[in-house]
Design a protein around this motif. Structure first.
Motif, PDB file in Angstrom:
ATOM      1  N   ALA A 270       1.372  -4.678  -0.087  1.00  0.00           N
ATOM      2  CA  ALA A 270       1.897  -4.198  -0.136  1.00  0.00           C
ATOM      3  C   ALA A 270       2.870  -3.171   0.728  1.00  0.00           C
ATOM      4  CB  ALA A 270       0.321  -3.261   0.207  1.00  0.00           C
ATOM      5  N   ILE A 271       3.365  -2.551  -0.324  1.00  0.00           N
ATOM      6  CA  ILE A 271       4.605  -2.230   1.237  1.00  0.00           C
ATOM      7  C   ILE A 271       4.123  -1.191   1.577  1.00  0.00           C
ATOM      8  CG2 ILE A 271       7.414  -1.045   1.145  1.00  0.00           C
ATOM      9  CD1 ILE A 271       7.190  -4.079  -0.934  1.00  0.00           C
ATOM     10  N   PHE A 272       4.869  -0.491   2.563  1.00  0.00           N
ATOM     11  CA  PHE A 272       4.888   1.138   3.533  1.00  0.00           C
ATOM     12  C   PHE A 272       5.983   1.550   3.220  1.00  0.00           C
ATOM     13  CE2 PHE A 272       1.149  -2.054   5.941  1.00  0.00           C
ATOM     14  CZ  PHE A 272       0.504  -1.964   4.516  1.00  0.00           C
ATOM     15  N   VAL A 273       6.500   2.435   2.515  1.00  0.00           N
ATOM     16  CA  VAL A 273       7.547   2.522   2.266  1.00  0.00           C
ATOM     17  C   VAL A 273       8.497   3.681   3.585  1.00  0.00           C
ATOM     18  CG1 VAL A 273       9.438   4.124   0.888  1.00  0.00           C
ATOM     19  CG2 VAL A 273       7.366   2.386  -0.082  1.00  0.00           C
ATOM     20  N   VAL A 385      -5.454  -4.764   3.020  1.00  0.00           N
ATOM     21  CA  VAL A 385      -3.639  -5.055   3.325  1.00  0.00           C
ATOM     22  C   VAL A 385      -3.345  -3.653   3.973  1.00  0.00           C
ATOM     23  CG1 VAL A 385      -2.910  -4.635   0.683  1.00  0.00           C
ATOM     24  CG2 VAL A 385      -1.296  -6.217   2.387  1.00  0.00           C
ATOM     25  N   LEU A 386      -4.220  -2.894   2.952  1.00  0.00           N
ATOM     26  CA  LEU A 386      -3.914  -0.881   3.047  1.00  0.00           C
ATOM     27  C   LEU A 386      -3.822  -0.778   4.461  1.00  0.00           C
ATOM     28  CD1 LEU A 386      -5.334   0.815  -0.278  1.00  0.00           C
ATOM     29  CD2 LEU A 386      -3.018  -0.210   0.517  1.00  0.00           C
ATOM     30  N   ARG A 387      -5.189  -1.233   5.621  1.00  0.00           N
ATOM     31  CA  ARG A 387      -5.585  -1.666   6.343  1.00  0.00           C
ATOM     32  C   ARG A 387      -4.267  -1.403   7.160  1.00  0.00           C
ATOM     33  NH1 ARG A 387      -7.367  -1.926  11.300  1.00  0.00           N
ATOM     34  NH2 ARG A 387      -9.908  -1.188  12.357  1.00  0.00           N
ATOM     35  N   ALA A 388      -3.416  -2.923   6.972  1.00  0.00           N
ATOM     36  CA  ALA A 388      -2.214  -3.288   7.873  1.00  0.00           C
ATOM     37  C   ALA A 388      -1.680  -2.320   8.136  1.00  0.00           C
ATOM     38  CB  ALA A 388      -1.780  -4.503   6.819  1.00  0.00           C
ATOM     39  N   MET A 389      -1.543  -0.415   7.463  1.00  0.00           N
ATOM     40  CA  MET A 389      -0.564  -0.313   7.872  1.00  0.00           C
ATOM     41  C   MET A 389      -0.709   0.714   9.053  1.00  0.00           C
ATOM     42  SD  MET A 389       0.693   3.118   5.742  1.00  0.00           S
ATOM     43  CE  MET A 389      -1.101   3.855   5.231  1.00  0.00           C
ATOM     44  N   LEU A 390      -2.778   0.869   9.325  1.00  0.00           N
ATOM     45  CA  LEU A 390      -3.034   1.282  10.721  1.00  0.00           C
ATOM     46  C   LEU A 390      -2.720   0.026  12.400  1.00  0.00           C
ATOM     47  CD1 LEU A 390      -4.822   3.664   9.266  1.00  0.00           C
ATOM     48  CD2 LEU A 390      -2.246   4.071  10.007  1.00  0.00           C
TER      49      LEU A 390
END
Length: 416
Positions: A270-273, A385-390
């Motif tokens: 996922a990309i975290f813009v 993968v969405l948890r990687a943002m935090l």
């Protein structure tokens, strides 16, 4: 007559430009087809002690002079893909991953005139030397450099054509480039079009309406608010579209366990813009659906989604090798990447070097296979993968997943 029809012309080809684009194709062959007789003959005669880029014009054949004339087309539109970095000159070659290939613009250190990209890489760890990069380059360029993936295996640097998805030059794209460079607004037109195509297409439908209202002295929306308005309408459309999706079809697609003693490794990206970063999620499960290990990793955002997808696949294969498993099925929802991995296609210039890394690491396993799965069968990896943002750069769980992820494991494949 050679102008496009939408600009009042007849759409005929400009034969001079078309001929130059075809000659540039021959120059491209000299760069990449170095086992051919064509390359060996021309190298022996015209550039025996260097590369074709370093070849000089002389009282040579008309064919060779014509090919050299087309060299400028390749110079303008191509860029270097980083392998071991030994060939690329830091300040003189184009190797930054931008929409329009460019050189380093940071002030040059006096003692580093001809330094190579290899000097910026920690060869033992196979990663960028972050401290050195932060010291030598402006912040925005340092971030771009850190986003370039480094090969795990020893591979040579390679010239690619970033305007084409597969990284290869074609006569068609070369002709388009020559036509764009020939316009009156060469700098503002070509570079602006490359960098802001998506923005212009988003607000293009509103501009004629705005122009008509201004012409008729009617109240109109300020130009600066058109893009925000269009984005809002797009989100509204997407929300209504999602409501109309047939959820019964999605529920029928579930994760399937592997057979016997094999494990199944699912990966996603996922990309975290907002933070200009990206994330990778990997989960390993056995034939009973039990989680053997899980990983989330945060990395600098690569130049394209395709590169991020293949980096996620490489991290999954690395993770399996680090855990000591030797029998694994790998599943991801990026169909193009899975196909390239299943076929062992290392010829794609933009990602071929990373696929070679994956082939090398997966070759250390006894059994491996790559399969495509739809997003509904890859929900656990997607949730991770969405948890990687935090999270921190890397987090690993053994025989477990974070509490907020377990429900995806249970719904996806109930464990008795």
């Amino acid at each position: 007559m050679c102008q496009p029809k939408d600009q009042g012309g007849l759409g005929f080809k400009d034969l001079v430009k078309f001929n130059e684009a075809m000659l540039a194709k021959q120059f491209w062959r000299l760069l990449h087809d170095q086992s051919s007789l064509f390359f060996r003959v021309f190298k022996a005669k015209y550039f025996p002690h260097g590369t074709v880029f370093e070849a000089k014009k002389s009282s040579s054949s008309y064919a060779w002079q014509s090919i050299l004339k087309a060299r400028s087309v390749i110079k303008v539109g191509s860029m270097w893909r980083v392998g071991d970095g030994s060939t690329i000159r830091v300040y003189w070659d184009k190797w930054l991953p931008r929409n329009f290939p460019s050189k380093i613009s940071s002030p040059q250190k006096s003692a580093l005139g001809d330094v190579r990209v290899a000097s910026l890489i920690d060869q033992d760890k196979k990663q960028w030397d972050y401290a050195k990069i932060g010291h030598l380059f402006l912040p925005f360029e340092a971030a771009k450099i850190k986003s370039i993936p480094i090969c795990i295996t020893n591979q040579a640097d390679c010239i690619i054509w970033p305007r084409y998805r597969d990284g290869l030059y074609s006569v068609k794209i070369g002709y388009q480039l020559l036509c764009e460079l020939n316009t009156q607004n060469r700098a503002s037109g070509f570079a602006y079009k490359m960098q802001f195509t998506s923005e212009e297409s988003a607000r293009g439908s509103d501009v004629p309406k705005l122009r008509n209202k201004v012409r008729c002295n009617e109240p109109s929306m300020p130009l600066g608010k058109i893009l925000k308005s269009t984005a809002s309408l797009l989100r509204e459309f997407q929300s209504h579209t999602r409501l109309g999706v047939n959820t019964s079809t999605q529920r029928d697609i579930k994760w399937k366990p592997p057979e016997g003693v094999m494990v199944k490794t699912n990966f996603d990206r996922a990309i975290f813009v907002e933070s200009d970063q990206a994330g990778i999620g990997v989960v390993v499960r056995n034939n009973k659906g039990q989680v053997m290990a899980a990983l989330v990793e945060k990395i600098p955002k690569p130049a394209s989604t395709e590169i991020l997808e293949v980096l996620a696949a490489r991290r999954a294969v690395q993770f399996i090798h680090e855990l000591g498993f030797t029998l694994s099925i790998f599943e991801g929802d990026a169909k193009t990447i899975i196909k390239a991995l299943a076929e062992g296609n290392c010829l794609i210039p933009s990602i071929g070097h990373i696929i070679k890394d994956i082939e090398f690491i997966s070759g250390l396993l006894r059994t491996k296979s790559f399969y495509h799965v739809k997003r509904q069968g890859n929900t656990v990896a997607h949730a991770l993968v969405l948890r990687a943002m935090l999270s921190f750069p890397v987090l690993i769980w053994m025989e477990d997943v974070p509490p907020n992820i377990y429900r995806f494991v249970s719904v996806n494949f109930p464990i008795s």
